[in-house]
Motif scaffolding. Sequence first.
Motif, short mmCIF file in Angstrom:
data_model
loop_
_atom_site.label_atom_id
_atom_site.label_comp_id
_atom_site.label_asym_id
_atom_site.label_seq_id
_atom_site.Cartn_x
_atom_site.Cartn_y
_atom_site.Cartn_z
N ALA A 145 0.84 -1.21 0.00
CA ALA A 145 0.00 0.00 0.00
C ALA A 145 0.87 1.25 0.00
CB ALA A 145 -0.93 -0.01 1.22
N GLN A 146 1.97 1.22 0.74
CA GLN A 146 2.85 2.38 0.79
C GLN A 146 3.48 2.63 -0.57
OE1 GLN A 146 6.04 2.10 3.64
NE2 GLN A 146 6.34 4.31 3.64
N VAL A 147 3.90 1.59 -1.27
CA VAL A 147 4.48 1.73 -2.61
C VAL A 147 3.44 2.30 -3.57
CG1 VAL A 147 5.35 0.43 -4.59
CG2 VAL A 147 6.26 -0.03 -2.32
N ALA A 148 2.21 1.77 -3.51
CA ALA A 148 1.15 2.25 -4.40
C ALA A 148 0.84 3.72 -4.12
CB ALA A 148 -0.11 1.39 -4.23
N LEU A 149 0.77 4.09 -2.85
CA LEU A 149 0.49 5.48 -2.49
C LEU A 149 1.62 6.40 -2.95
CD1 LEU A 149 -1.32 7.56 -1.14
CD2 LEU A 149 -0.20 7.01 1.03
N SER A 150 2.84 5.97 -2.76
CA SER A 150 3.99 6.78 -3.21
C SER A 150 3.94 7.02 -4.71
CB SER A 150 5.30 6.10 -2.84
OG SER A 150 5.49 6.10 -1.46
N LYS A 151 3.58 5.98 -5.47
CA LYS A 151 3.47 6.12 -6.91
C LYS A 151 2.39 7.13 -7.28
CE LYS A 151 2.77 3.61 -11.23
NZ LYS A 151 2.28 4.78 -11.87
N ARG A 152 1.26 7.05 -6.61
CA ARG A 152 0.17 8.00 -6.88
C ARG A 152 0.58 9.43 -6.54
NH1 ARG A 152 -5.55 6.29 -7.33
NH2 ARG A 152 -5.46 4.10 -7.89
N ILE A 153 1.30 9.60 -5.44
CA ILE A 153 1.76 10.93 -5.06
C ILE A 153 2.74 11.46 -6.10
CG2 ILE A 153 3.16 12.20 -3.36
CD1 ILE A 153 1.77 10.46 -1.20
N ASP A 154 3.64 10.61 -6.56
CA ASP A 154 4.59 11.02 -7.62
C ASP A 154 3.84 11.42 -8.89
OD1 ASP A 154 6.75 10.61 -5.98
OD2 ASP A 154 7.29 8.66 -6.84
N ASP A 155 2.85 10.61 -9.26
CA ASP A 155 2.06 10.91 -10.46
C ASP A 155 1.33 12.25 -10.29
OD1 ASP A 155 2.90 8.53 -11.57
OD2 ASP A 155 1.00 7.47 -11.23
N PHE A 156 0.78 12.47 -9.09
CA PHE A 156 0.07 13.72 -8.81
C PHE A 156 1.03 14.90 -8.90
CE2 PHE A 156 -1.37 16.93 -5.72
CZ PHE A 156 -2.58 17.26 -6.30
N SER A 157 2.22 14.74 -8.31
CA SER A 157 3.22 15.81 -8.37
C SER A 157 3.60 16.12 -9.81
CB SER A 157 4.47 15.40 -7.58
OG SER A 157 4.18 15.30 -6.22
N ASP A 158 3.76 15.09 -10.63
CA ASP A 158 4.07 15.30 -12.04
C ASP A 158 2.94 16.05 -12.74
OD1 ASP A 158 6.44 13.94 -11.67
OD2 ASP A 158 5.73 12.06 -12.58
N ASP A 159 1.70 15.68 -12.43
CA ASP A 159 0.55 16.36 -13.04
C ASP A 159 0.51 17.84 -12.65
OD1 ASP A 159 -0.21 13.98 -14.22
OD2 ASP A 159 -1.81 13.56 -12.77
#
Length: 82
Positions: free
Chosen positions: A58-72
């Motif tokens: 879950a932590q890995v998945a959340l980190s990926k989503r946060i990175d994607d959000f930051s990129d957006d």
Amino acid sequence: MKTIEFAKDDKAALLERIRHYFDSELDQPIGILKAEMVMEFLSKEIGAAYYKQGLEDAQVALSKRIDDFSDDVYQMQRDATD
């Protein structure tokens, strides 16, 4: 780790699955008491490892989503200044 309490119907279904596994895969029919003992053993001895792995996933998945959000957000900022 805190003990997980299952609803009565959920626990009964899990116990039935354990009993079915022992009967069909191991050719060892067991009763409810032994199925409860197996479930308790698995919960204590193995459950924590699965729980920990689930939290890490879950932590890995959340980190990926946060990175994607930051990129957006970064892309939106660039688009706004162009």
